[in-house]
Design a protein around this motif. Structure first.
Motif, PDB file in Angstrom:
ATOM      1  N   LEU A 112     -24.259  56.231  30.348  1.00 36.94           N
ATOM      2  CA  LEU A 112     -24.760  56.047  31.699  1.00 36.94           C
ATOM      3  C   LEU A 112     -25.886  55.019  31.675  1.00 36.94           C
ATOM      4  CD1 LEU A 112     -24.925  59.757  32.947  1.00 36.94           C
ATOM      5  CD2 LEU A 112     -23.028  58.128  33.129  1.00 36.94           C
ATOM      6  N   MET A 113     -26.073  54.351  32.796  1.00 37.07           N
ATOM      7  CA  MET A 113     -27.117  53.342  32.919  1.00 37.07           C
ATOM      8  C   MET A 113     -28.341  53.946  33.610  1.00 37.07           C
ATOM      9  SD  MET A 113     -24.728  50.054  33.835  1.00 37.07           S
ATOM     10  CE  MET A 113     -23.361  49.624  32.761  1.00 37.07           C
ATOM     11  N   LEU A 204     -20.187  60.031  37.919  1.00 40.80           N
ATOM     12  CA  LEU A 204     -21.319  59.307  37.352  1.00 40.80           C
ATOM     13  C   LEU A 204     -20.889  58.195  36.406  1.00 40.80           C
ATOM     14  CD1 LEU A 204     -23.406  62.463  36.458  1.00 40.80           C
ATOM     15  CD2 LEU A 204     -24.271  60.675  37.942  1.00 40.80           C
ATOM     16  N   TRP A 205     -19.747  58.398  35.741  1.00 40.40           N
ATOM     17  CA  TRP A 205     -19.305  57.437  34.729  1.00 40.40           C
ATOM     18  C   TRP A 205     -19.196  56.018  35.288  1.00 40.40           C
ATOM     19  CZ3 TRP A 205     -19.626  59.477  30.108  1.00 40.40           C
ATOM     20  CH2 TRP A 205     -19.277  60.803  29.875  1.00 40.40           C
ATOM     21  N   ASN A 206     -19.020  55.892  36.599  1.00 39.18           N
ATOM     22  CA  ASN A 206     -18.845  54.568  37.199  1.00 39.18           C
ATOM     23  C   ASN A 206     -20.138  53.758  37.284  1.00 39.18           C
ATOM     24  OD1 ASN A 206     -15.983  53.975  38.343  1.00 39.18           O
ATOM     25  ND2 ASN A 206     -16.305  56.135  38.812  1.00 39.18           N
ATOM     26  N   ASN A 207     -21.277  54.426  37.080  1.00 36.99           N
ATOM     27  CA  ASN A 207     -22.565  53.709  37.138  1.00 36.99           C
ATOM     28  C   ASN A 207     -22.672  52.849  38.401  1.00 36.99           C
ATOM     29  OD1 ASN A 207     -23.804  54.465  34.516  1.00 36.99           O
ATOM     30  ND2 ASN A 207     -22.043  53.392  33.654  1.00 36.99           N
ATOM     31  N   CYS A 272      -7.929  43.517  48.223  1.00 41.43           N
ATOM     32  CA  CYS A 272      -8.919  43.447  47.138  1.00 41.43           C
ATOM     33  C   CYS A 272      -8.402  42.616  45.961  1.00 41.43           C
ATOM     34  CB  CYS A 272      -9.274  44.849  46.649  1.00 41.43           C
ATOM     35  SG  CYS A 272     -10.010  45.926  47.890  1.00 41.43           S
ATOM     36  N   PRO A 273      -8.529  41.295  46.032  1.00 36.14           N
ATOM     37  CA  PRO A 273      -8.129  40.476  44.888  1.00 36.14           C
ATOM     38  C   PRO A 273      -9.107  40.582  43.718  1.00 36.14           C
ATOM     39  CG  PRO A 273      -9.062  39.097  46.596  1.00 36.14           C
ATOM     40  CD  PRO A 273      -8.977  40.484  47.169  1.00 36.14           C
ATOM     41  N   TYR A 274     -10.227  41.277  43.945  1.00 38.09           N
ATOM     42  CA  TYR A 274     -11.210  41.502  42.881  1.00 38.09           C
ATOM     43  C   TYR A 274     -11.383  43.004  42.667  1.00 38.09           C
ATOM     44  CZ  TYR A 274     -12.348  36.717  44.235  1.00 38.09           C
ATOM     45  OH  TYR A 274     -12.275  35.388  44.550  1.00 38.09           O
ATOM     46  N   VAL A 275     -11.451  43.406  41.399  1.00 35.58           N
ATOM     47  CA  VAL A 275     -11.663  44.807  41.034  1.00 35.58           C
ATOM     48  C   VAL A 275     -12.777  44.846  39.996  1.00 35.58           C
ATOM     49  CG1 VAL A 275     -10.650  46.855  39.961  1.00 35.58           C
ATOM     50  CG2 VAL A 275      -9.271  45.451  41.509  1.00 35.58           C
ATOM     51  N   PHE A 276     -13.777  45.682  40.231  1.00 29.45           N
ATOM     52  CA  PHE A 276     -14.920  45.763  39.314  1.00 29.45           C
ATOM     53  C   PHE A 276     -15.159  47.214  38.923  1.00 29.45           C
ATOM     54  CE2 PHE A 276     -19.835  45.667  39.123  1.00 29.45           C
ATOM     55  CZ  PHE A 276     -19.820  45.584  37.734  1.00 29.45           C
ATOM     56  N   PHE A 277     -15.103  47.489  37.618  1.00 29.45           N
ATOM     57  CA  PHE A 277     -15.460  48.801  37.070  1.00 29.45           C
ATOM     58  C   PHE A 277     -16.699  48.612  36.202  1.00 29.45           C
ATOM     59  CE2 PHE A 277     -11.483  51.728  37.039  1.00 29.45           C
ATOM     60  CZ  PHE A 277     -11.167  51.353  38.331  1.00 29.45           C
ATOM     61  N   ASN A 278     -17.775  49.337  36.517  1.00 30.36           N
ATOM     62  CA  ASN A 278     -19.018  49.207  35.756  1.00 30.36           C
ATOM     63  C   ASN A 278     -19.161  50.298  34.701  1.00 30.36           C
ATOM     64  OD1 ASN A 278     -21.428  47.792  35.250  1.00 30.36           O
ATOM     65  ND2 ASN A 278     -22.627  49.238  36.454  1.00 30.36           N
ATOM     66  N   SER A 279     -18.084  51.002  34.420  1.00 28.84           N
ATOM     67  CA  SER A 279     -18.125  52.088  33.445  1.00 28.84           C
ATOM     68  C   SER A 279     -18.193  51.549  32.021  1.00 28.84           C
ATOM     69  CB  SER A 279     -16.881  52.969  33.595  1.00 28.84           C
ATOM     70  OG  SER A 279     -16.840  53.944  32.587  1.00 28.84           O
TER      71      SER A 279
END
Length: 363
Positions: A112-113, A204-207, A272-279
């Motif tokens: 986690l961040m 929470l894992w997604n930060n 959504c041509p963009y996908v962002f996962f901060n995990s």
């Protein structure tokens, strides 16, 4: 008829598990979940729900009729199951789903961040609940085979259990054609917007909040941030994410707090041509496979094992740093689709499933 016993916590994966293990007609599969007594049967497959106390009464005797046991994720409901009582004659496969892999021998907060750590109200540390010494002994001495969701996570298990005798195998729940794409491969699909899909659920894992500065620093232009928050995680965490993002991005932020019909969800993804996962851990593989197939620019935290898994298999995804320095992205969608198919097509999963079954039943 040889019998394989399955312990399953998350019933969302039950049908996929049944499908993959039913490919060998010489095997009878019995699936057990924790709960009030309930019995069902689908073909030769038996599905039972039992209280933990009942499971613990018979688990030490299963070697009289069972050849192998599959533990589908070390989830909370299994904390009190006496796995260490399973007889040595029975081969055991432990499938680590991710949440268990990252907290078995360490802190959840390692993944986690800072802003997310402030909201962490609990722990998923299975080894602490099971009894850390017993759990380590069980993994080191009794698990015959292990599978992680993607092979790039194997090194995490090796680092946690350097003395273990288990062998690595690779079992996958969902094949690309039948379980992920649901027929869209036969349709002509075109992106209709310039939105970012951010994360896959409200865990929470997604930060989530820690990703705000990254999103603001992306070089490319986007219209809205679409954020799925309809399941997992606490209500408190979900509300905090909505509050912070709404204050920061105003009407550019759209939280999804309820489930959509599949057709509506597909249209949303096509915006959504963009996908962002901060995990920093593996999460949402099915969502990512779907988005990569569509042709989305998928941006992952480079600490996420999926980032290295995709790149090492010729599937182009992008790092946060690349998104911060590029206004456009070179993406060979056909090549990505081809390489996804090599890993996750129906035939590839059938071969892996048959190998897993053979490992469990051979003398």
């Amino acid at each position: 008829m040889k019998i394989i016993l399955h312990l399953v916590e998350d019933k969302k994966f039950l049908q996929a598990s049944i499908n993959k293990f039913s490919i060998d007609p010489s095997i009878r599969n019995i699936f057990i979940s924790i709960g009030k007594l309930k019995y069902d049967k689908k073909g030769s497959t038996i599905i039972i729900s039992l209280p933990t106390i009942v499971i613990n009464k018979f688990i030490r005797f299963i070697h009289f009729f069972v050849r192998g046991v599959v533990i589908h994720g070390f989830g909370n409901s299994f904390f009190n199951v006496q796995f260490n009582k399973i007889h040595n004659k029975v081969k055991i496969l432990g499938i680590f789903w991710g949440f268990d892999l990252y907290s078995i021998n360490g802190s959840k907060e390692d993944f986690l961040m800072p802003e997310t750590i402030k909201m962490n109200r609990g722990s998923h540390n299975f080894s602490k609940k099971f009894g850390e010494k017993k759990f380590i002994e069980f993994i080191n001495q009794r698990i015959d085979f292990v599978s992680t969701i993607v092979p790039s996570e194997n090194k995490i298990l090796n680092s946690h259990f350097p003395k273990a005798n288990f062998k690595f195998t690779w079992f996958s729940y969902f094949d690309l054609e039948n379980d992920v794409l649901n027929g869209i491969q036969n349709k002509k699909l075109v992106f209709s917007g310039q939105n970012i899909l951010y994360g896959n659920n409200s865990s929470l894992w997604n930060n989530h909040i820690d990703g705000i500065e990254e999103i603001k620093s992306f070089k490319f232009n986007f219209d809205k941030i679409i954020c799925p928050l309809s399941y997992s995680g606490s209500v408190e965490y979900r509300q905090k994410v909505i509050e912070v993002f709404s204050n920061e991005f105003k009407n550019k932020f759209r939280p999804l707090t309820s489930f959509l019909k599949y057709s509506d969800y597909l249209q949303l993804l096509l915006s959504c041509p963009y996908v962002f996962f901060n995990s920093k851990r593996q999460i949402g593989l099915g969502n990512l496979l779907f988005s990569i197939y569509l042709g989305s620019v998928v941006i992952l935290n480079s600490n996420n094992p999926l980032f290295h898994f995709f790149l090492s298999n010729g599937i182009k995804v992008f790092s946060i740093e690349e998104a911060q320095s590029s206004e456009s992205f070179e993406l060979d969608i056909s090549k990505n689709r081809e390489n996804l198919g090599l890993l996750f097509n129906e035939e590839a999963l059938k071969e892996r499933s048959l190998q897993v079954i053979q490992n469990l039943i051979e003398e």
